[in-house]
Design an enzyme around this catalytic site. Structure first.
Site, mmCIF file in Angstrom:
data_model
loop_
_atom_site.group_PDB
_atom_site.id
_atom_site.type_symbol
_atom_site.label_atom_id
_atom_site.label_comp_id
_atom_site.label_asym_id
_atom_site.label_seq_id
_atom_site.Cartn_x
_atom_site.Cartn_y
_atom_site.Cartn_z
ATOM 1 C CD GLU A 224 -70.397 30.301 116.080
ATOM 2 O OE1 GLU A 224 -69.849 29.221 116.386
ATOM 3 O OE2 GLU A 224 -71.376 30.352 115.314
ATOM 4 C CB CYS A 258 -62.616 28.799 119.223
ATOM 5 S SG CYS A 258 -63.035 29.249 117.528
#
Length: 478
Positions: A224, A258
């Protein structure tokens, strides 16, 4: 405290990592298929402990950051874990149930099913930006799938790590869940362990090293990562509404997310309106600027110095930097409110790298189709945001651009969808977790074919060339 309970920040004996892993592997071999009841009990206990420790976690994260809004922690760290626990417990029985599959005429009579087995020991590498959600979230899924877990926490959140370590030690034996701390060398050694699966959340650059280390063990990875997630404001979208829908996604955790909007594409005739509206709405949300209690600090001096260096470089190359509040920076407390950056150039550092902080380039465009074509040439980001009520444009962007996930007329909230996968693509990562997809990621879907006393397999064994074999081949090779 035994050798397999934890590695402290000061204890970087890599041999202990192997000791912990071997203990968990042995425990898994002794009990390779935890029952539904055992898994549900573990998840129930974890939820109770999380709710009991929520205030301690809020306070610890604020200490780690210098100041972190308790509301940011509750909304973005604690609440997603509680929601995931509730959702997982509700659906786990259905996920664990073997699925019946068709054997096909050629294999009749036979029963074919797929069973979902735990992989074994899962490694989880946690970043500093959401250390609760990004440690417990994967752990919830790993436990639901029946695995054991080793969790490498970030060295930049020591106070939070202390709360998490004690909380998990009170719930699980070290053979079930082990917490690891340490600097970059410990993280490198951790990623090189022969896990049954490794999940890493962090930067694209470090993700490459993690995948390279895992490859030596053929360890499957879920990465991720991040990237430069664009927010595209279409010509039909009212600017005040566009700002309202994206400003929270950039302000939460001071943009250290993110999936935060990394830059904004706005029609060139609306750029100045966007800037004025963004500043106005920001000041309404955070009236005291960096002194606002609701606003979170940049995590540490190192990250703050990176952001200020990028700002200075952009200004030196001709960019215009517009803080969203007169009280814009606190260098000593590494606090910085959102700065809008205009007249950017592609070679600027903040246009090359994921920003991961409260800087927001505003890029005007004149032709929408050209802009979409440019986006398709860029590395694929973790998120894509479109602000438009034009259904034809929505469909076009949904189907012709790639990103790990997407929001239309919103930002970041797609991550909170319990019944949907989360994961990157290309430079923004690989694999999925959350919901059923997470359960599948941490499980082995094993096909099992079962026969009774009669089997048609005998009909195709040598010697070849009999009339029945010829008839069967003629039938199936039509």
């Amino acid at each position: 405290m035994t050798a397999i309970e934890t590695l402290s920040t000061h204890d970087t004996d890599h041999a202990q990592l192997h000791t912990i892993l071997h203990a968990q592997q042995a425990a898994f071999r002794a009990a390779p298929m935890p029952s539904l009841e055992q898994r549900l009990q573990a998840l129930k206990a974890l939820k109770g402990a999380l709710l009991k420790n929520k205030q301690a976690l809020c306070e610890a994260l604020s200490r780690d950051y210098g100041r972190r809004s308790h509301q940011d922690t509750l909304i973005a760290d604690i609440l997603p874990c509680v929601a995931q626990l509730n959702y997982t417990r509700k659906h786990l029985k259905k996920w664990m149930k073997p699925s019946r599959r068709h054997s096909g005429l050629m294999l009749v009579p036979a029963k074919v099913e797929v069973i979902y087995q735990p992989l074994g020991v899962v490694g989880i590498i946690v970043p500093w930006n959401f250390p609760v959600m990004l440690s417990l979230g994967p752990l919830i899924t790993a436990l639901a799938a029946g695995n054991r877990a080793m969790i490498k926490l970030s060295e930049f959140t020591p106070a939070t790590n202390q709360v998490l370590r004690k909380m998990l030690a009170d719930l699980f034996t070290p053979e079930e869940v082990a917490v690891i701390e340490g600097e970059a060398d410990v993280a490198a050694a951790f990623s090189a362990l022969p896990f049954d699966h490794l999940l890493f959340t962090g930067s694209t650059q470090v993700g490459r090293h993690v995948m390279r280390a895992a490859a030596d063990n053929l360890t499957p990875v879920t990465l991720e990562l991040g990237g430069k997630s664009p927010a595209l404001i279409a010509p039909d979208m009212p600017i005040p509404l566009a700002v309202e829908r994206l400003i929270y996604g950039k302000s939460l955790n001071a943009g250290q997310i993110c999936v935060a909007p990394d830059y904004v594409l706005v029609p060139e005739d609306k750029r100045d309106e966007f800037v004025a509206e963004y500043q106005q709405q920001f000041q309404a949300m955070y009236p005291k600027g960096v002194a606002s209690e609701d606003y979170t600090s940049v995590v540490n001096a190192r990250q703050y110095e990176r952001l200020t260096r990028w700002l200075a470089e952009a200004e030196q190359q001709g960019a215009t930097v517009l803080p969203c509040h007169p009280d814009a920076r606190d260098d000593q407390g590494h606090r910085m409110i959102t700065h809008l950056v205009l007249e950017t150039r592609d070679n600027m550092q903040l246009m090359q790298e994921e920003i991961f902080g409260p800087l927001l380039p505003v890029i005007p465009y004149s032709d929408l189709e050209t802009t979409l074509a440019t986006l398709r040439r860029q590395p694929r980001p973790l998120a894509m945001y479109l602000m438009s009520f034009d259904t034809a444009l929505q469909q076009q962007v949904k189907t012709t651009t790639h990103a790990g996930g997407m929001c239309i007329n919103d930002t970041v909230f797609h991550v909170a969808a319990d019944d949907a996968p989360f994961g990157g693509i290309g430079a923004s990562g690989m694999g999925h977790y959350h919901g059923k997809e997470g359960f599948l990621t941490f499980s082995k879907a094993k096909t099992v074919l079962s026969r009774g006393k009669f089997s048609t397999g005998k009909l195709i064994t040598p010697p070849y060339g009999g009339w029945l074999q010829k008839l069967m081949l003629a039938f199936f090779l039509r």
